[in-house]
Structure formats: C-alpha cells, structure tokens
Design a protein around this motif. Structure first.
Motif: not given
Ligand SMILES: Cc1ncc(COP(=O)(O)O)c(C=O)c1O
Length: 381
Positions: A158-162, A172-173, A197-198, A205-207
């Motif tokens: 899966v590709i996740v982008a946040s 969210e976490a 991120h940033g 944002a959480r990693s």
C-alpha cells in the motif's frame, strides 16, 4: 508494446501558461506544487563554496545521512541508523526504488484515489497493479484501515501519503496505527510518502515509522526545504531490506547530485527561514479557505498540510481539463485539472496550489471572483 502511461495534464496547462506569458500576459502559477522561494540562503552560500573547491564525483554524504537519522530521533522519537538511508534524486526515484525492491511484477498495490499521479503511473511502469480505493469527503480523501481490511485478496503493498497530494489531508495518529496493524496482520508492505512533512497547519504530521518500523519511507528536499530543482531526497528502508533498495539505486541512478547533498545538509538547519515559508502558506491557505465558498467552491476538505486545495467543481463542469484551460486563458490563473489525480471522478475536480507568494494569491483571487461568478450564473441549476 506496453500501454502508454497517462500524461501529467498539469504539464500541458503549465506549457500553455508559459506561452501566454511569452505573449506578454500576466500569469499566476497555481498548477504545480512547487515553492516560489528558492533554497535557504545559507544552503546557497554553501553551494557556492563547493563549486569553487570540490571536483564533485559520485558521492553519498555520510554527514547528511547522519543528520537525517538525527531528524527522525528529534522529530518523531524513532531510532534510525544512517545505513538505513539512501540519498536519492528527489522522492520520485525513492518511490521507484521502494516499489521495485519490494514487489514483483503482477503484485497488487493499494492507493487512495484521488492521489498523486505518479503513484499510479510508476506502478504501471514497473508492471505492478494499482488497486485504487475511492476515498471521498467522508474519509477526507484518505485511505483507512477499514479500506485495507476489506480488500480481498490482500494486496502485496500500500502507498500511504500524509499530508496527501492533491488534498493536503493528514491521517491522524490513531488511524496510522490502525493501518499499520492491519498491514502487519495481512502481510501488506507499507510505502509511506512523507514528502509534505514540515508543511502542516494543524500540528506536526506523524511518521508511519512510529507505527510500522518495517515501512519504507520516501521523503525529499523539494517541498519543506524549498529545493525542488536541486533533486535531492531519501529512501529509508528497514535494515534487512536496505541492501535490496541500494542495488536499485546503484544501477538505475548511481548517486544524488553532490552539490545538492552539501547544500541539503546546511538547509536542514535553516529552520527559521523555512518556518517563514510555512507561515506564508498558512496565510495563503486561509485566504483561499475564506474566499472559495463565495466562488461557489464549498465542497473542499480544508487541507491540514501541504499546499493544495482540492475543490469539487461538479456543478460547473464535467471536463476539468477544458475548465482549467479556459480559466487560464480568461484570467491568467493556472491550476491543475482533477483528472491528473483521479481518472474516474477527477473530471469534476480541480486543484489549487497555494505555494505562491501571498501577493500572487491575492491577485489570483481578484481574478477568480468575477470569473467564477459568471460561471455560477451560467451553470445549470
Ligand atoms: C506526493 C508527492 N510525492 C512525490 C513527489 C515527487 O517529488 P520530488 O520532487 O521529490 O521528486 C511529489 C511532487 O509533487 C508529490 O506531490
């Protein structure tokens, strides 16, 4: 012959924008997600020094890898060894390596629709099978653990982008943790694109690494660090996987540009200047959020991060490409058509990038107000 990849339609919009500019028209570029600011001043100064003193061979900077590893400890509280990092020519090759080193031809990889155009096309180019999951406003256009639990059979990855492109929404976490848990149970490899991120307006944002230590993380200096053209990024892989990814780097790309690595190391400590850019984006975001409903663009998910607004224009058109072309020709405001990000429903969406200066966003809004008012008047009710 293999089927063609879909074009990136925003490139055609951009080409038209530059043609109009060459004819003397005033154009505001909101079609691409690229900062209008350059690299931090200290990073540029470092690059000047290096140009005069370094022959710049193939090279991977140990100091930059150590600095990035420290960033993971400081920002996310996770331990990363510098050897887990591969410095790349931006997030794009990092994504290629993550996918090529993790999956075999024919493997199915899940991703959100709408999503960044290159995910779908890179998967296709690597003979992988995109499994696009329709994500609507109810999920703030993001994948959920429930989506992944419901997929039969389980995808290989899966590709996740946040924060995501084109919506800027953040997962969210607790949802990241739930996604990590489903993927662990079902043996789904996670590729997490953390390029935005940033750039966040609702807290950091959480990693995915905090929840899935075996995820592959893609990141770049293109966005927060404002270094698009320097072509620098990284891939972070689990210790037992990194040698596989590194073999792809060596064969396909060799090394990232040495000049950029020197400059990138300095950029990582230019927080004050870079946070100044985030404040500009925050102002621009608010300007658009305040103004868009009055243009009739009320169906938007306020972006938590990145510098995009994904707007539903279904009441005005079912052809987002022609719509964006017409908007550009009439007003000089260049935007991205939704079909780049969603081949099914994107004909009735468009994406605004607010990475430009605040003065440019204000000018764009001045031009958009009468144009959208006219369209709204003409639209079928
Ligand atoms: C979500 C996402 N990932 C990756 C990239 C590629 O970025 P890079 O310039 O680091 O190759 C982009 C570029 O816009 C993006 O939006």
């Amino acid at each position: 012959m293999r089927p063609d990849l879909d074009p990136f339609h925003a490139i055609a919009i951009s080409r038209l924008a530059y043609e109009l500019q060459a004819e003397g028209r005033s154009v505001i570029h909101m079609e691409f997600g690229q900062p209008s600011t350059g690299a931090p001043a200290a990073a540029i100064a470092r690059a000047h020094e290096i140009l005069d003193s370094d022959p710049m061979g193939y090279w991977e900077s140990p100091a930059l890898k150590e600095r990035i590893a420290r960033h993971y400890a400081e920002q996310y509280g996770v331990t990363v060894e510098p050897e887990q990092l591969i410095l790349t020519c931006g997030a794009s090759p990092a994504l290629v390596m993550a996918l090529a080193s993790s999956f075999k031809a024919g493997d199915r990889v899940a991703l959100a629709r709408p999503g960044y155009v290159a995910y779908r096309n890179t998967l296709k180019a690597l003979n992988l099978v995109p499994v696009e999951i329709a994500c609507g406003p109810e999920d703030r256009y993001q994948l959920t653990a429930a989506h992944l639990a419901a997929l039969e059979p389980a995808p290989a990855g899966v590709i996740v982008a946040s924060p995501a492109n084109p919506t800027g929404t953040i997962i969210e976490a607790d949802e990241l943790a739930a996604i990590a848990a489903v993927c662990r149970e079902r043996g789904i490899r996670i590729i997490s694109d953390e390029i935005y991120h940033g750039l966040s307006y609702v807290g950091p944002a959480r990693s995915m690494l905090e929840f899935a230590p075996d995820a592959l993380i893609v990141n770049s200096f293109s966005k927060y660090f404002s270094m698009v053209g320097w072509r620098l990024g990284w891939l972070l892989s689990p210790a037992d996987h990194v040698h596989r990814a590194r073999a792809y780097m060596g064969n396909l790309f060799l090394t990232a540009p040495s000049l950029s690595q020197h400059a990138g190391l300095v950029a990582m400590d230019c927080r004050d200047e870079l946070e100044g850019h985030v404040e500009v984006y925050r102002t621009n975001r608010q300007l658009l959020l305040d103004a868009l409903p009055a243009l009739g663009l009320a169906r938007i998910a306020p972006p938590d991060g990145a510098f995009y607004i994904w707007a539903d224009i279904g009441h005005l058109t079912d052809d987002s490409m022609s719509f964006c072309q017409q908007l550009l020709r009439d007003t000089g405001v260049a935007t991205a058509p939704g079909i780049d990000f969603d081949p099914v429903d994107g004909h009735r969406f468009m994406r605004f990038s607010f990475a430009a200066s605040t003065a440019q966003i204000e000018e764009a809004l001045k031009r958009l107000v009468p144009w959208f008012a006219e369209r709204g008047r003409l639209a079928p009710t």
